[in-house]
Design a protein around this motif. Sequence first.
Motif, short mmCIF file in Angstrom:
data_model
loop_
_atom_site.label_atom_id
_atom_site.label_comp_id
_atom_site.label_asym_id
_atom_site.label_seq_id
_atom_site.Cartn_x
_atom_site.Cartn_y
_atom_site.Cartn_z
N PRO A 143 0.79 -1.23 0.00
CA PRO A 143 0.00 0.00 0.00
C PRO A 143 0.82 1.28 0.00
CG PRO A 143 -0.07 -1.05 2.15
CD PRO A 143 0.59 -2.02 1.23
N THR A 144 0.29 2.29 -0.69
CA THR A 144 0.73 3.68 -0.57
C THR A 144 -0.37 4.41 0.19
OG1 THR A 144 2.07 3.70 -2.58
CG2 THR A 144 1.22 5.81 -1.81
N VAL A 145 -0.03 4.92 1.36
CA VAL A 145 -1.01 5.53 2.26
C VAL A 145 -0.71 7.02 2.38
CG1 VAL A 145 -1.89 5.54 4.64
CG2 VAL A 145 -1.28 3.37 3.52
N ASN A 146 -1.75 7.83 2.38
CA ASN A 146 -1.63 9.28 2.47
C ASN A 146 -2.44 9.76 3.67
OD1 ASN A 146 -0.39 9.68 -0.39
ND2 ASN A 146 -2.19 8.39 -0.67
N ILE A 147 -1.77 10.27 4.69
CA ILE A 147 -2.44 10.78 5.89
C ILE A 147 -2.17 12.27 5.97
CG2 ILE A 147 -2.52 10.70 8.41
CD1 ILE A 147 -1.72 7.77 8.27
N SER A 148 -3.24 13.06 6.10
CA SER A 148 -3.07 14.51 6.13
C SER A 148 -4.02 15.15 7.12
CB SER A 148 -3.28 15.10 4.74
OG SER A 148 -4.59 14.91 4.29
N SER A 149 -3.54 16.27 7.69
CA SER A 149 -4.36 17.18 8.50
C SER A 149 -4.93 16.52 9.75
CB SER A 149 -5.48 17.79 7.64
OG SER A 149 -4.94 18.49 6.55
N VAL A 150 -4.08 15.75 10.44
CA VAL A 150 -4.48 15.12 11.70
C VAL A 150 -3.34 15.24 12.72
CG1 VAL A 150 -5.95 13.43 10.52
CG2 VAL A 150 -3.60 12.81 11.13
N SER A 151 -3.68 15.04 13.98
CA SER A 151 -2.68 14.80 15.03
C SER A 151 -2.73 13.35 15.44
CB SER A 151 -2.93 15.69 16.25
OG SER A 151 -2.45 17.00 16.03
N ILE A 152 -1.55 12.76 15.64
CA ILE A 152 -1.42 11.37 16.07
C ILE A 152 -0.67 11.40 17.39
CG2 ILE A 152 -0.37 9.15 15.48
CD1 ILE A 152 -0.66 10.06 12.49
N GLN A 153 -1.33 10.98 18.46
CA GLN A 153 -0.75 11.21 19.78
C GLN A 153 -1.04 10.09 20.75
OE1 GLN A 153 -2.87 14.87 20.84
NE2 GLN A 153 -4.26 13.72 22.16
N ASN A 154 -0.23 10.09 21.84
CA ASN A 154 -0.43 9.19 22.98
C ASN A 154 -0.43 7.71 22.60
OD1 ASN A 154 -0.57 11.41 24.69
ND2 ASN A 154 -2.79 11.55 24.54
N GLY A 155 0.36 7.38 21.58
CA GLY A 155 0.59 5.96 21.31
C GLY A 155 1.63 5.41 22.27
N MET A 156 1.54 4.14 22.58
CA MET A 156 2.51 3.51 23.48
C MET A 156 2.71 2.07 23.06
SD MET A 156 2.64 3.36 27.66
CE MET A 156 2.94 5.13 27.75
N ILE A 157 3.98 1.66 22.96
CA ILE A 157 4.30 0.30 22.53
C ILE A 157 5.68 -0.07 23.04
CG2 ILE A 157 5.40 0.89 20.33
CD1 ILE A 157 3.72 -1.44 19.10
N HIS A 158 5.94 -1.36 23.10
CA HIS A 158 7.26 -1.81 23.55
C HIS A 158 8.33 -1.46 22.53
CE1 HIS A 158 10.61 -4.63 24.25
NE2 HIS A 158 10.25 -4.54 25.52
N GLU A 159 8.09 -1.79 21.25
CA GLU A 159 9.11 -1.61 20.23
C GLU A 159 8.48 -1.28 18.89
OE1 GLU A 159 12.40 -4.52 19.89
OE2 GLU A 159 11.77 -4.75 17.81
N GLY A 160 9.06 -0.29 18.20
CA GLY A 160 8.74 -0.12 16.80
C GLY A 160 7.67 0.88 16.44
N GLY A 161 7.83 2.15 16.83
CA GLY A 161 6.93 3.19 16.36
C GLY A 161 5.63 3.25 17.10
N ALA A 162 5.57 4.03 18.18
CA ALA A 162 4.33 4.11 18.97
C ALA A 162 3.26 4.93 18.26
CB ALA A 162 4.63 4.70 20.34
N GLY A 163 3.69 5.93 17.47
CA GLY A 163 2.72 6.69 16.71
C GLY A 163 2.36 6.01 15.40
N ILE A 164 3.40 5.71 14.61
CA ILE A 164 3.21 5.09 13.29
C ILE A 164 4.32 4.08 13.04
CG2 ILE A 164 2.87 5.48 10.82
CD1 ILE A 164 2.44 8.45 11.43
N TYR A 165 3.95 2.92 12.52
CA TYR A 165 4.92 1.95 12.02
C TYR A 165 4.68 1.75 10.53
CZ TYR A 165 7.10 -2.49 10.88
OH TYR A 165 7.83 -3.47 10.26
#
Length: 333
Positions: A143-165
Amino acid sequence: MLKKLSAAVLLSLLVSLVGLTDREMLITRAIIASPTAHASTTIPVTTELDTVANDGYCSLREAIKAANDDKASGSRLGECPAGSGINELITVSAKTYVLTLGPLEILDSLFLNGEGPKSTIIDGNNNSRVFSISQSSEPPKNPTVNISSVSIQNGMIHEGGAGIYIAKGTHLNLINSIVRNNEAISLGGGIMNEGSLLIIDSTIQNNKISLSGGGGQQFTGGGIVNTGILKIDGSTISGNEATRGAGISNGTPFLSRRGGRVEITNSTISGNKASTQGGGIANYGGTMSIRFSTITENEANTELKVGGEFRGGDGIYNSDTSTPNLGRGEPGI
């Protein structure tokens, strides 16, 4: 003129992340700013609740699944319509969307448009990663994904991109957005990129690696850790924290996770803090190009050598011996 571009030309422009000319960058900005001209189907999100139910509403999670599977989310009036194969447009209104059912898994090409990063907020609830972009096996999709005009916040994870992977073989264009206050124990507090990532007019801010003391080799990339292809234009990377590469870590000291290719233009990297190497940027075996950008007021450990390891590089720490004056074991700048 732009509205007459074919889907093939559109995808070609969006996937060509490295070496974009100024003209191509302008075209890419224009296309992503007006996705309705290129979308195959529009899927409007109608509730801020994180639900999967045949209840007459279309949640953000259901909208993404409808795009992934090309199936409606339910039979009742008001459910998400089925996707149509590729490049669906998911419209997300000005609300806060708090995730309660885990990360949002994107497996197909789509546009996801909010109404501005101050008003459309997607929140990981300090309980999971926010977005995961991966390849699909049935049927195979890159996939080619296009994300615009948002806030991405308060992600939490052990490993590998808490906001975006972003997984290998996938592509993300992040436009006019904020990635903030996300936390991982290792490898990318804000974003982990193993595929291709283009960031335009966005802010990566106040993300962190929570185990940021000592010499842990995977406690890297408070803002972004990259092992793929990364291009940043007109953006700000600030206030992030990690052991290494607090703003951006291009790879890690591990040979299995060496850096990829990074181009940074017209951007600011400031106020990031690393406890060992690379307050602003750490580069481990990758290639980097930085033009017309400001790197200022970043901080790294000031001791030249601790326990056999060279440290430092408030702005940049570079461990690649192919770069003059910033060879392996030098403290950086």
